[in-house]
Design an enzyme around this catalytic site. Structure first.
Site, mmCIF file in Angstrom:
data_model
loop_
_atom_site.group_PDB
_atom_site.id
_atom_site.type_symbol
_atom_site.label_atom_id
_atom_site.label_comp_id
_atom_site.label_asym_id
_atom_site.label_seq_id
_atom_site.Cartn_x
_atom_site.Cartn_y
_atom_site.Cartn_z
ATOM 1 N N HIS A 1 0.810 -1.213 0.000
ATOM 2 C CA HIS A 1 0.000 0.000 0.000
ATOM 3 C C HIS A 1 0.850 1.274 0.000
ATOM 4 C CE1 HIS A 1 0.459 -0.362 4.488
ATOM 5 N NE2 HIS A 1 0.402 0.950 4.437
ATOM 6 N N ASP B 1 0.454 -7.667 1.335
ATOM 7 C CA ASP B 1 0.814 -6.276 1.581
ATOM 8 C C ASP B 1 2.329 -6.107 1.633
ATOM 9 O OD1 ASP B 1 0.448 -3.581 1.889
ATOM 10 O OD2 ASP B 1 0.280 -3.652 4.076
ATOM 11 N N SER C 1 4.567 2.886 7.689
ATOM 12 C CA SER C 1 4.296 1.700 6.889
ATOM 13 C C SER C 1 5.485 1.313 6.018
ATOM 14 C CB SER C 1 3.089 1.928 5.979
ATOM 15 O OG SER C 1 1.908 1.950 6.711
#
Length: 502
Positions: free
Chosen positions: A229, A262, A345
Site C-alpha cells: 500500500h 501487503d 508503513s
C-alpha cells in the site's frame, strides 16, 4: 506504517491470536481478570463469504477487513474477484481503528463503525504538503522553535540581571560528553547502524495523488522492501523515489507487489555501491516481551526511531483502505506497542540486536485527528508482517515479479463467528465451494464443514484461516481439524498454490 490509508476505518482484528490447542489464548498484556483479550474483537460482517485460498475468485476479504470492496448478502456466494471484496465499513488509514476507532495500515487500521471489525487496516501514506498538512506541521514546529528562542532570551536576560546571586549549576566537561559509549545492543547503537539502511519512500500517481512511506535495503543490488500500500499510487506510470537519511535521493521502480500479503519490492535506479542490507532475524523465535525498535517517517518526519516490546504473536489482521476498489490483505501479525503512525508503513521492526523481525504495516487507533490530516496516531497497538513470511514473498517478487500464495482450494465464510471457518455451500461467482481436484477435496473436506484448527493453531474465523494458510508455502503439509454434523475429524492436506493477485 508509512503509507497509511488515512481517514479510513478498518475492521478490528480478533481480540486474541490463534494459539496452540494445548494452551488457550490469553491476553498478551494480561487483561484484568486474566481472561479478557487485550482488545475486543469487532464482529465480522455476516454478509461476505471469503475464499480460503488466494486465487482469482479466492477468499473474500473479511467483512471487517479494510480492503474488501464490500460484503455479500448473507448466504450469498463470495465475490468472484480476487482479492476478496472489502468489508462493509472498513477504513484503512492511520485514523481508523478496531472497534470504536478502527484498525488501519501502518498508515492506520480502521474499525467499522463503533463495533470494530475483525482485522486491521493499512494506513495510507501521509499526504504531501500540498494537502496543507505539511504546512501545518511546519508551522507547529516553527512555533515551537520561536517559543524556545523567546524563552532562551528571557532566561538569559534574567540570569544577567541576577549575576550577583551566584550559581550552583555544574556543567559536564566536553571530554566527558564525548566519551559517552553506546555499546552494542543499546537503542542508540542499533539505531545508528540501522538508519543508514532505511529510506523514506514517496509515491505519486499520474494525477498527482500520493503519500509517504518507509522501506529498508534488502540486498546490495538496490532492492528495497516495503508495503504494497506504500507504492500503490506509483503503479501504472506513477513516480517513485527513495531518500536515505544522508539526503541522497534516488528514482525507483516497482519490481513486484503482493496485495494479499501487503508486501512490495522496489529497486533503486543507478543504486550506490555502498548499500548495506539490514540483517534479517527469525520471526518464529520472537517471544512476547522481547524489545522492539521501529524506524519510519511518521507524518512525514523521516528517520524517526521508536521503541517498545512484542505485545502478542500470530494476531489475525485483515486490512484494507476501505475504498470501493480496495482488496483485502491478511496477516498473522506481530503486535507491538512501539509507536507507529502514518508514514511508518513499510519500515523495519527490529529486535534488540538490530535484526529485522517484521515490516510495520498497520495500527489500531481510536479516532481521527493528527496534524490536521484527519488521521489518528499511535495508541500502542501496531502490527507488523513477520519477516519470515515477508522474506519469502520478497524473494518470489524479485525472481518472477509475481506473488505466490498457498491455498486449500475451498471458499470459507467471513461471517463473525468464533466457531471456526465454515466452508460455504457455493463459491465465488457461483463456482463450486470446494475446488474440483484441489487440496480440500483430496483431503475429504465438503461444504458445511467447519475448520477449527490448522496444525496446532486454533481457527476462529475465515479470515484467521486465510492468514494462517499464508504463513505457509505451497506444498507444505498441514493437519486440518474440522467439525461435520457435530463430530470432530482430522485430515492431512497438502497446500496448493496460486500465482498473482488477480
Amino acid at each position: 506504517m508509512s503509507t497509511e490509508n488515512e481517514g479510513n476505518e478498518v475492521p478490528q482484528a480478533p481480540s486474541a491470536p490463534p494459539v496452540p490447542v494445548a494452551s488457550p489464548a490469553t491476553s498478551p498484556q494480561g487483561a484484568p481478570g486474566g481472561n479478557e483479550p487485550t482488545a475486543p474483537l469487532p464482529p465480522v460482517p455476516q454478509e461476505s463469504p471469503a475464499v480460503a485460498e488466494p486465487r482469482p475468485g479466492g477468499p473474500a476479504a473479511h467483512p471487517s477487513a479494510l480492503h474488501a470492496s464490500g460484503p455479500s448478502a448473507p448466504g450469498s456466494a463470495p465475490d468472484g474477484s480476487w482479492p476478496p471484496p472489502p468489508p462493509a465499513n472498513p477504513p484503512y488509514g492511520e485514523g481508523a481503528s478496531y472497534g470504536d476507532g478502527g484498525a488501519g495500515a501502518a498508515d492506520g487500521f480502521g474499525g467499522a463503525g463503533g463495533a470494530g471489525g475483525w482485522g486491521a487496516s493499512y494506513q495510507q501514506p501521509a499526504p504531501k504538503p500540498r494537502s496543507g498538512r505539511g504546512g501545518l506541521v511546519a508551522a507547529v514546529l516553527v512555533a515551537a522553535l520561536v517559543a524556545g528562542g523567546l524563552g532562551g532570551g528571557l532566561g538569559y536576560t534574567l540570569a544577567k540581571d541576577n549575576d550577583n546571586s551566584g550559581s550552583t549549576t555544574v556543567s559536564a566537561s566536553d571530554n566527558g560528553a564525548t566519551q559517552v559509549k553506546r555499546a552494542p545492543g543499546t537503542i542508540a547503537n542499533v539505531a545508528a547502524r540501522a538508519l543508514p539502511s532505511t529510506v523514506t519512500i514517496e509515491a505519486e500517481s499520474t494525477n498527482g495523488e500520493g503519500g509517504t512511506g518507509t522501506g529498508f535495503v534488502f540486498d546490495t543490488q538496490g532492492h528495497i522492501v516495503t508495503n504494497n500500500h506504500v507504492v500503490a499510487d506509483a503503479l501504472d506510470g506513477g513516480k517513485l523515489t527513495a531518500t536515505f537519511p544522508n539526503g541522497r535521493k534516488y528514482d525507483a521502480e516497482v519490481v513486484g507487489h503482493a496485495q494479499g500479503y501487503d508486501v512490495a519490492v522496489i529497486k533503486l535506479k543507478n543504486p550506490p555501491s555502498d548499500l548495506k542490507p539490514l540483517a534479517l532475524g527469525d520471526s518464529d523465535k520472537v517471544a512476547v516481551g522481547d524489545e522492539t525498535i521501529a524506524i519510519g517517517a511518521p507524518f512525514g518526519l523521516s528517520n524517526t526511531v521508536t521503541t517498545g516490546i512484542i505485545s502478542a504473536k500470530n494476531r489475525p489482521v485483515a486490512s484494507s483502505d476501505g475504498s470501493s476498489t480496495s482488496k483485502a490483505s491478511y496477516m498473522s501479525a506481530l503486535q507491538t506497542d512501539a509507536s507507529i503512525n502514518p508514514g511508518n508503513s513499510g519500515g523495519p521492526l527490529l529486535d534488540a540486536a538490530g535484526a529485522v523481525i517484521g515490516i510495520n504495516s498497520a495500527i489500531q487507533s481510536t479516532g481521527s485527528g493528527g496534524f490536521g490530516s484527519g488521521q489518528s496516531g499511535s495508541i500502542g497497538l501496531g502490527f507488523a508482517i513477520p519477516i519470515n513470511q515477508a522474506k519469502y514473498v520478497a524473494q518470489q517478487l524479485i525472481k518472477t515479479g509475481k506473488p505466490v500464495y498457498a491455498k486449500i482450494g475451498a471458499a470459507v465464510s467471513l461471517e463473525d463467528s468464533t466457531g471456526g471457518a465454515k466452508i460455504t455451500d457455493q463459491g465465488a461467482g457461483g463456482s463450486a465451494a470446494v475446488e474440483s481436484g484441489g487440496p480440500a477435496e483430496k483431503a475429504g473436506l465438503k461444504p458445511g464443514d467447519v475448520i477449527t484448527k490448522l496444525d496446532d493453531m486454533v481457527i476462529d474465523s475465515g479470515p484467521t484461516l486465510i492468514g494462517e494458510i499464508w504463513t505457509h508455502k505451497p506444498g507444505d503439509k498441514v493437519t486440518i481439524t474440522y467439525k461435520r454434523g457435530g463430530q470432530e475429524h482430522t485430515t492431512d492436506l497438502t497446500l496448493g498454490s496460486r500465482v498473482g493477485d488477480n
